[in-house]
Write an enzyme that holds these catalytic residues in place. Structure first.
Site, PDB file in Angstrom:
ATOM      1  N   CYS A 147       0.851  -1.186   0.000  1.00 20.20           N
ATOM      2  CA  CYS A 147       0.000   0.000   0.000  1.00 20.20           C
ATOM      3  C   CYS A 147       0.886   1.235   0.000  1.00 20.20           C
ATOM      4  O   CYS A 147       2.051   1.162   0.390  1.00 20.20           O
ATOM      5  CB  CYS A 147      -0.912   0.026   1.225  1.00 20.20           C
ATOM      6  N   SER A 206      -6.058  -2.051  15.114  1.00 19.10           N
ATOM      7  CA  SER A 206      -5.444  -1.272  16.189  1.00 19.10           C
ATOM      8  C   SER A 206      -6.452  -0.736  17.197  1.00 19.10           C
ATOM      9  O   SER A 206      -6.233  -0.835  18.404  1.00 19.10           O
ATOM     10  CB  SER A 206      -4.634  -0.121  15.579  1.00 19.10           C
ATOM     11  N   LYS A 261     -11.838  -6.775   7.322  1.00 23.18           N
ATOM     12  CA  LYS A 261     -11.190  -5.846   8.237  1.00 23.18           C
ATOM     13  C   LYS A 261     -12.053  -4.631   8.464  1.00 23.18           C
ATOM     14  O   LYS A 261     -12.559  -4.095   7.477  1.00 23.18           O
ATOM     15  CB  LYS A 261      -9.857  -5.435   7.605  1.00 23.18           C
ATOM     16  N   ARG A 276     -10.576   8.305   3.649  1.00 22.96           N
ATOM     17  CA  ARG A 276     -10.420   7.179   2.736  1.00 22.96           C
ATOM     18  C   ARG A 276     -11.755   6.634   2.234  1.00 22.96           C
ATOM     19  O   ARG A 276     -11.851   5.512   1.769  1.00 22.96           O
ATOM     20  CB  ARG A 276      -9.656   6.051   3.428  1.00 22.96           C
ATOM     21  N   TYR A 298      -2.611  -7.749  17.218  1.00 18.09           N
ATOM     22  CA  TYR A 298      -1.511  -7.183  18.000  1.00 18.09           C
ATOM     23  C   TYR A 298      -1.292  -7.976  19.287  1.00 18.09           C
ATOM     24  O   TYR A 298      -0.340  -7.727  20.002  1.00 18.09           O
ATOM     25  CB  TYR A 298      -1.798  -5.696  18.290  1.00 18.09           C
ATOM     26  N   LYS A 332     -12.429  -4.344   3.093  1.00 22.75           N
ATOM     27  CA  LYS A 332     -11.843  -3.435   4.089  1.00 22.75           C
ATOM     28  C   LYS A 332     -12.701  -2.186   4.168  1.00 22.75           C
ATOM     29  O   LYS A 332     -12.930  -1.515   3.163  1.00 22.75           O
ATOM     30  CB  LYS A 332     -10.416  -3.091   3.673  1.00 22.75           C
ATOM     31  N   CYS A 357       0.068   4.260   1.570  1.00 23.94           N
ATOM     32  CA  CYS A 357      -0.206   5.307   2.569  1.00 23.94           C
ATOM     33  C   CYS A 357       0.924   5.514   3.571  1.00 23.94           C
ATOM     34  O   CYS A 357       1.105   6.611   4.076  1.00 23.94           O
ATOM     35  CB  CYS A 357      -1.531   5.059   3.277  1.00 23.94           C
ATOM     36  N   GLU A 380     -16.764  -7.755  -3.405  1.00 22.35           N
ATOM     37  CA  GLU A 380     -15.336  -7.425  -3.319  1.00 22.35           C
ATOM     38  C   GLU A 380     -14.500  -8.703  -3.230  1.00 22.35           C
ATOM     39  O   GLU A 380     -13.480  -8.848  -3.897  1.00 22.35           O
ATOM     40  CB  GLU A 380     -15.061  -6.551  -2.083  1.00 22.35           C
ATOM     41  N   CYS A 422      -3.630   6.237  -0.132  1.00 19.72           N
ATOM     42  CA  CYS A 422      -3.194   4.897  -0.525  1.00 19.72           C
ATOM     43  C   CYS A 422      -2.850   4.768  -2.011  1.00 19.72           C
ATOM     44  O   CYS A 422      -2.847   3.660  -2.552  1.00 19.72           O
ATOM     45  CB  CYS A 422      -4.245   3.873  -0.114  1.00 19.72           C
ATOM     46  N   ARG A 468      -2.683   4.585  12.416  1.00 17.29           N
ATOM     47  CA  ARG A 468      -2.179   5.709  11.621  1.00 17.29           C
ATOM     48  C   ARG A 468      -1.137   6.494  12.399  1.00 17.29           C
ATOM     49  O   ARG A 468      -0.244   7.096  11.805  1.00 17.29           O
ATOM     50  CB  ARG A 468      -3.346   6.576  11.147  1.00 17.29           C
TER      51      ARG A 468
HETATM   52  C1  PBG Z   1      -3.254   0.582   4.995  1.00 16.14           C
HETATM   53  C2  PBG Z   1      -3.523  -0.169   6.234  1.00 16.14           C
HETATM   54  C3  PBG Z   1      -4.224   0.301   7.341  1.00 16.14           C
HETATM   55  C4  PBG Z   1      -4.256  -0.726   8.269  1.00 16.14           C
HETATM   56  C5  PBG Z   1      -3.558  -1.796   7.723  1.00 16.14           C
HETATM   57  N1  PBG Z   1      -3.120  -1.437   6.445  1.00 16.14           N
HETATM   58  C6  PBG Z   1      -4.773   1.610   7.693  1.00 16.14           C
HETATM   59  C7  PBG Z   1      -5.618   2.425   6.892  1.00 16.14           C
HETATM   60  O1  PBG Z   1      -6.325   1.984   5.991  1.00 16.14           O
HETATM   61  O2  PBG Z   1      -5.586   3.625   7.189  1.00 16.14           O
HETATM   62  C8  PBG Z   1      -4.935  -0.616   9.600  1.00 16.14           C
HETATM   63  C9  PBG Z   1      -4.601  -1.634  10.600  1.00 16.14           C
HETATM   64  C10 PBG Z   1      -4.995  -1.315  11.984  1.00 16.14           C
HETATM   65  O3  PBG Z   1      -5.733  -0.369  12.288  1.00 16.14           O
HETATM   66  O4  PBG Z   1      -4.534  -2.065  12.844  1.00 16.14           O
HETATM   67  N2  PBG Z   1      -2.007   0.310   4.490  1.00 16.14           N
END
Ligand code: PBG
Length: 330
Positions: free
Chosen positions: A119, A279, A252, A220, A318, A198, A121, A237, A129, A208
């Site tokens: 990605c 997260s 996700k 996004r 995590y 996602k 970002c 998707e 992204c 982030r």
């Molecule tokens: C984008 C990406 C994101 C996460 C994993 N890959 C963040 C986003 O879309 O802003 C989020 C993972 C998380 O919150 O633990 N590369």
């Protein structure tokens, strides 16, 4: 009916409870997300995610060795480059942070499954992204020009030794573009784990901070899914990603989207299904546990069990290291 039927008979004895358990967690189904940045002997704690740090490659490999010893199924790496630009060039360089990290990881723990996030970002100065443009009149990620960048990133990661790549940008056609690039360069054996469904979620907030990837303008919602969209859109998707060549598909976040996980498992039996326990899901529990309001271990194990029960065979979390230890204690 009562008094003949008494479901408590299935619960009265710990051994009966154990015998009738269907949902089992195993550390081999966990994937640990890790954040790597350039430097040496550098550890930068991530404030919103207690227990997790940005690490330089030398410290990263120690964590990866630890994960391997605990039987964790794999790690997924996110790079934070020294310099960001509009195209995320660092991610497309064989000397970039992610390429360095993968090489170090493969050398230190050759048997460990090393997955890389594909990605832009984390690598772009605008935090989006892909390539930004205003062809829609809304300053958003330009879909088709971004595909080339993602293909180049995946090739860099494959050349560095990544065992699996995981595109996460929700760019239409990303899986197909990456598959074609990998196949054309001798990597037809490398699996793609697609972040297929996602959502545009506020639960990514702490990530982030961790990846220093917050969008510098806008949000996004022009590429990630609307949480209120029909659940069937997530199935579309997933289906498209499978047609394009995805080997593993992901939903996700996890906990707020257990319905989507369940539906995907039923709709696509035989397709390995992953869920990302993101997260925000982690940080909320950490924060409440720090205040003594809930028991972290019990809440985490219950959450992971729920995600597994909903149908995800693979969980990105995590808690991967902690959970592996907790499971070993039980
Ligand atoms: C984008 C990406 C994101 C996460 C994993 N890959 C963040 C986003 O879309 O802003 C989020 C993972 C998380 O919150 O633990 N590369």
């Amino acid at each position: 009916m009562f008094p003949t039927t008494r479901l408590r008979r299935l619960r009265y004895h710990p051994a009966v409870r154990e015998l009738t358990r269907e949902t089992r967690l195993s550390s081999s189904n966990f994937i640990l997300p890790l954040f790597v940045r350039p430097g040496k002997n550098l550890r930068e704690p991530i404030a919103a995610m207690p227990g997790h740090d940005q690490m330089s490659p030398d410290l990263l490999v120690e964590k990866i060795r630890e994960a391997a010893e605990l039987g964790v199924g794999g790690v997924i790496l996110f790079g934070i480059p020294a310099e960001k630009d509009a195209r995320g060039s660092d991610a497309m360089s064989d000397e970039g942070i992610i390429a360095q990290a993968v090489r170090a990881a493969k050398q230190a723990a050759p048997g460990m499954l090393i997955i890389t996030d594909v990605c832009c970002c984390e690598y772009t100065d605008h935090g989006h992204c892909g390539i930004i443009g205003d062809s829609t009149g809304r300053m958003d990620v330009e879909n088709d020009p971004t595909l080339e960048l993602l293909a180049r990133q995946a090739l860099v990661q494959a050349r560095a030794g990544a065992d699996m790549v995981a595109p996460s940008g929700m760019i239409d056609g990303m899986v197909g573009a990456i598959r074609e690039a990998l196949d054309g360069a001798g990597f037809s054996h490398l699996p793609i784990m697609s972040y297929a469904a996602k959502y545009a979620s506020a639960f990514y907030g702490p990530f982030r901070e961790a990846a220093e990837s917050a969008p510098q303008f806008g949000n996004r919602r022009g590429y990630q899914m609307d949480p209120a969209a029909a659940a069937g859109q997530a199935m579309r998707e997933i289906e498209l990603d499978l047609i394009e060549g995805a080997d593993i598909v992901m939903v996700k976040p996890a906990l707020p989207y257990l319905d989507i996980i369940r539906m995907a498992g039923e709709r696509f039996p035989g397709v390995p299904l992953a869920a990302y326990n993101v997260s925000g899901e982690y940080s909320m529990v950490k924060a409440a546990a720090e205040r003594g309001w809930i028991d972290e271990k019990q809440v985490a194990v219950e959450s992971l069990t729920a995600i597994r029960r909903a149908g995800a065979g693979i969980i990105l979390t995590y808690w991967a290291l902690d959970a592996a230890r907790w499971l070993a204690e039980i």
